[in-house]
Design a protein around this motif. Structure first.
Motif, PDB file in Angstrom:
ATOM      1  N   LEU A  12       0.852  -1.191   0.000  1.00 16.92           N
ATOM      2  CA  LEU A  12       0.000   0.000   0.000  1.00 16.92           C
ATOM      3  C   LEU A  12       0.891   1.246   0.000  1.00 16.92           C
ATOM      4  O   LEU A  12       1.975   1.242   0.584  1.00 16.92           O
ATOM      5  CB  LEU A  12      -0.920   0.015   1.225  1.00 16.92           C
ATOM      6  CG  LEU A  12      -2.044  -1.017   1.234  1.00 16.92           C
ATOM      7  CD1 LEU A  12      -2.837  -0.931   2.536  1.00 16.92           C
ATOM      8  CD2 LEU A  12      -2.969  -0.823   0.043  1.00 16.92           C
ATOM      9  N   PRO A  13       0.433   2.331  -0.645  1.00 13.72           N
ATOM     10  CA  PRO A  13       1.279   3.526  -0.734  1.00 13.72           C
ATOM     11  C   PRO A  13       1.440   4.241   0.607  1.00 13.72           C
ATOM     12  O   PRO A  13       0.529   4.282   1.421  1.00 13.72           O
ATOM     13  CB  PRO A  13       0.535   4.411  -1.732  1.00 13.72           C
ATOM     14  CG  PRO A  13      -0.859   3.903  -1.774  1.00 13.72           C
ATOM     15  CD  PRO A  13      -0.825   2.463  -1.368  1.00 13.72           C
ATOM     16  N   LEU A  14       2.628   4.775   0.805  1.00 12.73           N
ATOM     17  CA  LEU A  14       2.921   5.573   1.989  1.00 12.73           C
ATOM     18  C   LEU A  14       2.507   7.030   1.809  1.00 12.73           C
ATOM     19  O   LEU A  14       2.062   7.671   2.750  1.00 12.73           O
ATOM     20  CB  LEU A  14       4.430   5.549   2.280  1.00 12.73           C
ATOM     21  CG  LEU A  14       4.959   4.369   3.048  1.00 12.73           C
ATOM     22  CD1 LEU A  14       6.478   4.340   2.993  1.00 12.73           C
ATOM     23  CD2 LEU A  14       4.488   4.430   4.486  1.00 12.73           C
ATOM     24  N   ASP A  15       2.668   7.546   0.585  1.00 14.98           N
ATOM     25  CA  ASP A  15       2.516   8.977   0.355  1.00 14.98           C
ATOM     26  C   ASP A  15       1.108   9.516   0.600  1.00 14.98           C
ATOM     27  O   ASP A  15       0.952  10.678   0.941  1.00 14.98           O
ATOM     28  CB  ASP A  15       3.007   9.369  -1.038  1.00 14.98           C
ATOM     29  CG  ASP A  15       2.314   8.614  -2.158  1.00 14.98           C
ATOM     30  OD1 ASP A  15       1.503   7.715  -1.873  1.00 14.98           O
ATOM     31  OD2 ASP A  15       2.592   8.934  -3.325  1.00 14.98           O
ATOM     32  N   ASP A  16       0.089   8.707   0.467  1.00 18.90           N
ATOM     33  CA  ASP A  16      -1.266   9.207   0.727  1.00 18.90           C
ATOM     34  C   ASP A  16      -1.815   8.731   2.078  1.00 18.90           C
ATOM     35  O   ASP A  16      -2.978   8.940   2.397  1.00 18.90           O
ATOM     36  CB  ASP A  16      -2.220   8.831  -0.403  1.00 18.90           C
ATOM     37  CG  ASP A  16      -2.500   7.334  -0.492  1.00 18.90           C
ATOM     38  OD1 ASP A  16      -1.898   6.560   0.288  1.00 18.90           O
ATOM     39  OD2 ASP A  16      -3.315   6.937  -1.348  1.00 18.90           O
ATOM     40  N   GLY A  17      -0.968   8.072   2.872  1.00 18.42           N
ATOM     41  CA  GLY A  17      -1.380   7.610   4.192  1.00 18.42           C
ATOM     42  C   GLY A  17      -2.133   6.299   4.206  1.00 18.42           C
ATOM     43  O   GLY A  17      -2.576   5.842   5.259  1.00 18.42           O
ATOM     44  N   ALA A  18      -2.312   5.667   3.043  1.00 23.64           N
ATOM     45  CA  ALA A  18      -3.103   4.434   2.967  1.00 23.64           C
ATOM     46  C   ALA A  18      -2.498   3.312   3.803  1.00 23.64           C
ATOM     47  O   ALA A  18      -3.224   2.555   4.454  1.00 23.64           O
ATOM     48  CB  ALA A  18      -3.259   3.985   1.518  1.00 23.64           C
ATOM     49  N   LEU A  19      -1.182   3.186   3.808  1.00 20.72           N
ATOM     50  CA  LEU A  19      -0.534   2.110   4.551  1.00 20.72           C
ATOM     51  C   LEU A  19      -0.852   2.206   6.046  1.00 20.72           C
ATOM     52  O   LEU A  19      -1.291   1.235   6.663  1.00 20.72           O
ATOM     53  CB  LEU A  19       0.984   2.142   4.346  1.00 20.72           C
ATOM     54  CG  LEU A  19       1.746   1.093   5.157  1.00 20.72           C
ATOM     55  CD1 LEU A  19       1.706  -0.244   4.446  1.00 20.72           C
ATOM     56  CD2 LEU A  19       3.168   1.530   5.395  1.00 20.72           C
ATOM     57  N   ILE A  20      -0.676   3.370   6.604  1.00 24.47           N
ATOM     58  CA  ILE A  20      -0.886   3.544   8.046  1.00 24.47           C
ATOM     59  C   ILE A  20      -2.371   3.466   8.385  1.00 24.47           C
ATOM     60  O   ILE A  20      -2.763   2.767   9.326  1.00 24.47           O
ATOM     61  CB  ILE A  20      -0.283   4.875   8.531  1.00 24.47           C
ATOM     62  CG1 ILE A  20       1.224   4.933   8.241  1.00 24.47           C
ATOM     63  CG2 ILE A  20      -0.586   5.093  10.016  1.00 24.47           C
ATOM     64  CD1 ILE A  20       2.068   3.838   8.850  1.00 24.47           C
ATOM     65  N   SER A  21      -3.209   4.152   7.627  1.00 31.03           N
ATOM     66  CA  SER A  21      -4.641   4.156   7.949  1.00 31.03           C
ATOM     67  C   SER A  21      -5.250   2.761   7.822  1.00 31.03           C
ATOM     68  O   SER A  21      -6.063   2.348   8.661  1.00 31.03           O
ATOM     69  CB  SER A  21      -5.406   5.175   7.108  1.00 31.03           C
ATOM     70  OG  SER A  21      -5.318   4.870   5.739  1.00 31.03           O
ATOM     71  N   ARG A  22      -4.850   2.001   6.806  1.00 25.91           N
ATOM     72  CA  ARG A  22      -5.378   0.641   6.650  1.00 25.91           C
ATOM     73  C   ARG A  22      -4.870  -0.277   7.764  1.00 25.91           C
ATOM     74  O   ARG A  22      -5.618  -1.114   8.272  1.00 25.91           O
ATOM     75  CB  ARG A  22      -5.000   0.083   5.273  1.00 25.91           C
ATOM     76  CG  ARG A  22      -5.547  -1.296   5.017  1.00 25.91           C
ATOM     77  CD  ARG A  22      -7.079  -1.299   4.936  1.00 25.91           C
ATOM     78  NE  ARG A  22      -7.566  -2.648   4.658  1.00 25.91           N
ATOM     79  CZ  ARG A  22      -8.689  -3.157   5.133  1.00 25.91           C
ATOM     80  NH1 ARG A  22      -9.479  -2.418   5.879  1.00 25.91           N
ATOM     81  NH2 ARG A  22      -9.039  -4.375   4.839  1.00 25.91           N
ATOM     82  N   THR A  23      -3.628  -0.102   8.163  1.00 23.94           N
ATOM     83  CA  THR A  23      -3.079  -0.888   9.269  1.00 23.94           C
ATOM     84  C   THR A  23      -3.882  -0.648  10.541  1.00 23.94           C
ATOM     85  O   THR A  23      -4.298  -1.599  11.220  1.00 23.94           O
ATOM     86  CB  THR A  23      -1.596  -0.535   9.506  1.00 23.94           C
ATOM     87  OG1 THR A  23      -0.851  -0.821   8.313  1.00 23.94           O
ATOM     88  CG2 THR A  23      -1.018  -1.305  10.677  1.00 23.94           C
ATOM     89  N   VAL A  24      -4.116   0.615  10.864  1.00 26.13           N
ATOM     90  CA  VAL A  24      -4.872   0.958  12.075  1.00 26.13           C
ATOM     91  C   VAL A  24      -6.301   0.430  11.972  1.00 26.13           C
ATOM     92  O   VAL A  24      -6.846  -0.106  12.941  1.00 26.13           O
ATOM     93  CB  VAL A  24      -4.842   2.481  12.330  1.00 26.13           C
ATOM     94  CG1 VAL A  24      -5.754   2.867  13.488  1.00 26.13           C
ATOM     95  CG2 VAL A  24      -3.412   2.941  12.600  1.00 26.13           C
TER      96      VAL A  24
END
Length: 180
Positions: A12-24
């Motif tokens: 998942l991309p880091l630049d749009d925050g998808a990686l972190i938001s999907r993880t949470v």
């Protein structure tokens, strides 16, 4: 479950925050009463020379869960915890490490996205966190014993009082949330 979450978000991309938001989001779905899924709340952290950003998701006397990483990379000392096992589940990037007491002159296998490693009680490592690396860190044991290592470098070496204040506020929020 943490390993499964890490595997699900790889790529998942880091630049749009998808990686972190999907993880949470995945963690909050799996552990609805434990994970603090409110957005934001990143805090600077420097421990053992390792400088990065941390987002606190869960904290109790026996376990903690955070997301930790660095957009630009960092390196240093893992710490040595006599009463806590620390698991890392890599979401993105790469972490290279080596056992400080081993007779080996080569490093441990690199931790790659979707991978897992554990720093067992009483052991210590040197590590390099490559640019753009983010991981879930899960500690289990007498969690309070990790706090001096987590705070002293930030407070006494970097003199970064604001990060210590913010970390303390986040710990307090998570402890209060758990009591409800």
């Amino acid at each position: 479950m943490l390993h499964s979450v890490a595997e699900q978000v790889v790529g998942l991309p880091l630049d749009d925050g998808a990686l972190i938001s999907r993880t949470v989001e995945l963690l909050a779905d799996a552990y609805p009463d434990l994970i603090d899924d409110r957005p934001g709340r990143w805090v600077g952290s420097k421990a053992g020379g390792v400088l990065g950003k941390v987002r606190f998701l869960h904290f109790s006397p026996r376990e903690y869960l955070v997301i930790f990483g660095s957009p630009t990379g960092t390196q240093g000392f893992s710490g040595r915890y006599k009463h806590v096992d620390i698991h890392k589940f890599l979401l993105a990037g790469r972490i290279d490490s080596y056992d400080l007491e081993s007779d080996d002159t080569i490093g441990l296998p690199p931790l790659l996205p979707g991978g897992h490693t554990c720093l067992e009680r009483g052991h210590a490592r040197g590590l390099t966190i490559h640019p753009g690396s983010w991981h879930l860190e899960y500690g289990r044991g007498a969690v309070a014993t990790t706090l001096p290592f987590a705070m002293v470098d930030t407070l006494l070496v970097s003199l970064e009082f604001e990060s210590v204040r913010r970390s303390t506020v986040e710990f307090a929020k998570l402890v209060r949330r758990r009591r409800r």
